[in-house]
Design an enzyme around this catalytic site. Structure first.
Site, short mmCIF file in Angstrom:
data_model
loop_
_atom_site.label_atom_id
_atom_site.label_comp_id
_atom_site.label_asym_id
_atom_site.label_seq_id
_atom_site.Cartn_x
_atom_site.Cartn_y
_atom_site.Cartn_z
N LYS A 67 55.77 18.84 22.39
CA LYS A 67 55.70 18.28 23.74
C LYS A 67 56.45 19.17 24.73
CE LYS A 67 56.89 14.20 26.51
NZ LYS A 67 57.31 12.79 26.51
N HIS A 92 13.96 26.10 3.05
CA HIS A 92 14.03 25.18 4.19
C HIS A 92 14.42 23.77 3.74
CE1 HIS A 92 12.69 28.32 6.79
NE2 HIS A 92 11.49 28.40 6.24
N ARG A 101 2.13 9.48 3.28
CA ARG A 101 2.29 9.74 1.86
C ARG A 101 1.01 10.34 1.27
NH1 ARG A 101 6.35 8.93 -1.02
NH2 ARG A 101 7.28 7.81 0.74
N ARG A 151 14.68 3.52 -4.34
CA ARG A 151 14.00 4.39 -3.38
C ARG A 151 14.89 5.59 -3.07
NH1 ARG A 151 13.14 2.10 2.53
NH2 ARG A 151 15.18 3.04 2.81
#
Length: 560
Positions: A136, A303, A481, A556
């Site tokens: 400070k 990628h 899909r 999933r």
């Protein structure tokens, strides 16, 4: 002018030479007890802090520098007459230079047998208070937290007759505040994750975020993060973007680093140019994928998507199988192995253009072969161990953190931050459900397992064909899909790979039978998918109609 310095350090690297240099310039040295002993042993004159303040250390050292004579000496503004008069009135000398580094909290809690009591006792109180006081008041006081700065500070003092420039003081103060912020963040992160053993304070502490798959306790209301820069990168995804690589230093992922040492951040680079932003992203994807496969295995990424994966009895055959999936996309790709790379595999790889090769080890002959391609980056990962895979049809190496880790993935959304636990779920055998009249045969199970593990790392929507221990066609990142299924079969056709008798993995359920029809027409005889669609029965009926086997995982793997 630096006339008086206070030194109190846990990390004593470089301390003696620095203190001796200060003393030789006539700087009076004050020090806490541990640091004072080190200086006196080196025959460097020093005043112990208790003798300076007139109050001995107390409470087992918990209180030693928390004294007005310390903080007033640091905080007094030299250009304010009232401040200087106050110091003179109370007989308090100025302290012009503070050298402090803190109790090793992060190193302490990183020990597997660290108890909660030990962790608490390694929370520094006086050190951060002094650092904040000195930082400070950087207009008048210099503060040093990093031993790597000792040489620069000493040189500047010697060259400028005991004066440290305002620019250097500002830089050092900024570093001190960052240091204390990082330190406090590590403490807050530890406490938020720790179940305090009130009735057994001397037993190893446990973390409440115990599952690598989910956290029953949820994430905290406030999330403190601290990172340190490892290196600046040439640019980001594109040349007009800036980029840098940072290491997490605050969360349990960092403080309990020994629980998950096998991540890309710990790779050792043997040769090649510096890694780019895209290299790092793709290398991470390749390494995380290959870790889940049975060794020897190879994964090639382009990628951020796997463009080929293969398993075999040798690293060369695994590479050849991965490469044959999509030789065109493999050009300029990232190649990862979960086994030692030998000379024969290295020579084969050197016949193509490759950016990065990753492996747990490279034989000396392999390194020699790669030396002919000096631009190829070789990344050697820390030693990794095998762990039960959760699936009898493959034995992956561990990619799951110890239960003491709180793994976090982060994604910026504007000026907000999304966090989640990483997708580390491997479906268990007993959770797999054959939903068709025909069950997969032994070879189909192997192909389904490989397809499912690779699909987890392919951008959604993902369709992966596998056969004979290798990927045959991969469809990635499509809005439909059905399109992913068509693209995957077209990729196989372009690579002159037959899909007859292949297995197919879909990262999410088939919402209609059309996607299933596409893969069956291409030659697939079995499919693995999560299930969960309102039209599951329609898809199952379509599978039975065409005589193929279908397995539901009830898991999933979307990847965006």
């Amino acid at each position: 002018m630096i006339e008086r310095a206070l030194l109190s350090v846990s990390d004593k690297s470089g301390l003696i030479d620095f203190a001796r240099g200060l003393s030789a310039m006539g700087v009076e040295l004050l020090s806490s007890s541990g640091t004072a002993r080190a200086l006196l042993d080196a025959q460097i004159p020093v005043t112990e802090i208790g003798d300076y303040t007139g109050v001995a250390e107390m409470l087992d050292g918990r209180v030693k520098t928390l004294h007005p004579k310390v903080h007033a000496g640091l905080l007094a503004q030299r250009d304010i007459a009232e401040h200087m008069d106050t110091l003179q009135q109370h007989g308090i000398p100025k302290i012009d230079l503070l050298i402090v580094n803190l109790y090793p909290f992060q190193a302490t809690i990183a020990k597997p047998d660290c108890t909660f009591t030990q962790a608490i006792e390694n929370i520094d109180i006086g050190g951060p208070a002094m650092l904040r006081s000195a930082a400070k008041n950087h207009a008048h006081v210099a503060v040093v937290v990093d031993p790597n700065d000792y040489g620069q500070v000493l040189t500047e003092l010697q060259q400028h007759h005991g004066i440290i420039s305002s620019e250097t003081r500002f830089t050092l103060a900024t570093k001190a505040f960052a240091h204390t912020a990082q330190y406090d963040t590590a403490i807050a992160s530890y406490l938020k994750q720790t179940a305090q053993p009130h009735n057994a304070p001397d037993t190893p502490s446990t973390l409440t975020h115990a599952s690598a798959e989910h956290s029953d306790a949820g994430y905290p209301a406030r999330l403190e993060l601290a990172f340190e820069k490892i290196q600046d990168l040439r640019y980001g995804e594109n040349p007009h973007q800036q980029a840098a690589l940072y290491r997490n230093t605050a969360s349990a992922q960092a403080t309990l680093l020994q629980t998950r040492p096998d991540t890309l951040i710990h790779a050792k680079q043997w040769q090649g140019k510096a890694l780019s932003y895209n290299n790092i992203v793709d290398s991470d994807a390749a390494w995380e994928c290959v870790k889940t496969l049975a060794a020897p295995a190879c994964v090639i990424v382009k990628h951020a998507n796997p463009c080929g994966a293969g398993q075999s009895l040798t690293d060369l055959e695994a590479y050849q199988r991965a490469f044959s999936t999509d030789p065109t996309s493999a050009f300029g790709g990232i190649i990862a192995f979960n086994c030692t790379v030998d000379e024969v595999a290295a020579q084969a790889i050197c016949t193509q253009f490759v950016e990065v090769v990753i492996a747990p080890a490279f034989s000396e002959q392999a390194k020699h072969a790669f030396a002919a391609k000096p631009n190829v980056r070789l990344l050697e990962m820390p030693t990794i161990t095998k762990t039960p895979s959760g699936n009898a049809h493959a034995e992956p190496i561990s990619g799951t953190p110890h239960k003491a880790c709180l793994p976090i993935e982060m994604k910026w959304v504007g000026d907000g931050l999304l966090i989640q636990s990483p997708d580390l779920k491997n479906v268990l055998d007993e959770k797999l459900q054959v939903v068709t009249k025909r069950a997969p045969n032994a070879q189909e199970w192997k192909n389904l397992t490989l397809a499912w593990r690779v699909a987890k790392f392919v951008k959604s929507n993902a369709i992966v064909y596998c056969g004979q221990e290798q990927t045959l066609g991969i469809g990635a990142g499509q809005m439909s899909r059905v399109d992913s299924a068509r693209i995957a079969s077209l990729k196989a056709q372009a690579a002159q790979l037959s899909l007859a008798g292949s297995a197919v993995a879909s990262d999410a359920f088939f919402p209609f039978r059309d996607g299933l029809d596409v893969v069956v027409q291409a030659g697939a005889t079995c499919v693995i998918q999560p299930g969960g669609s309102i039209r599951d029965q329609e898809v199952i009926d379509a599978a039975d109609e065409q005589g193929i086997a279908m397995v539901f995982t009830h898991i999933r793997h979307f990847r965006h």
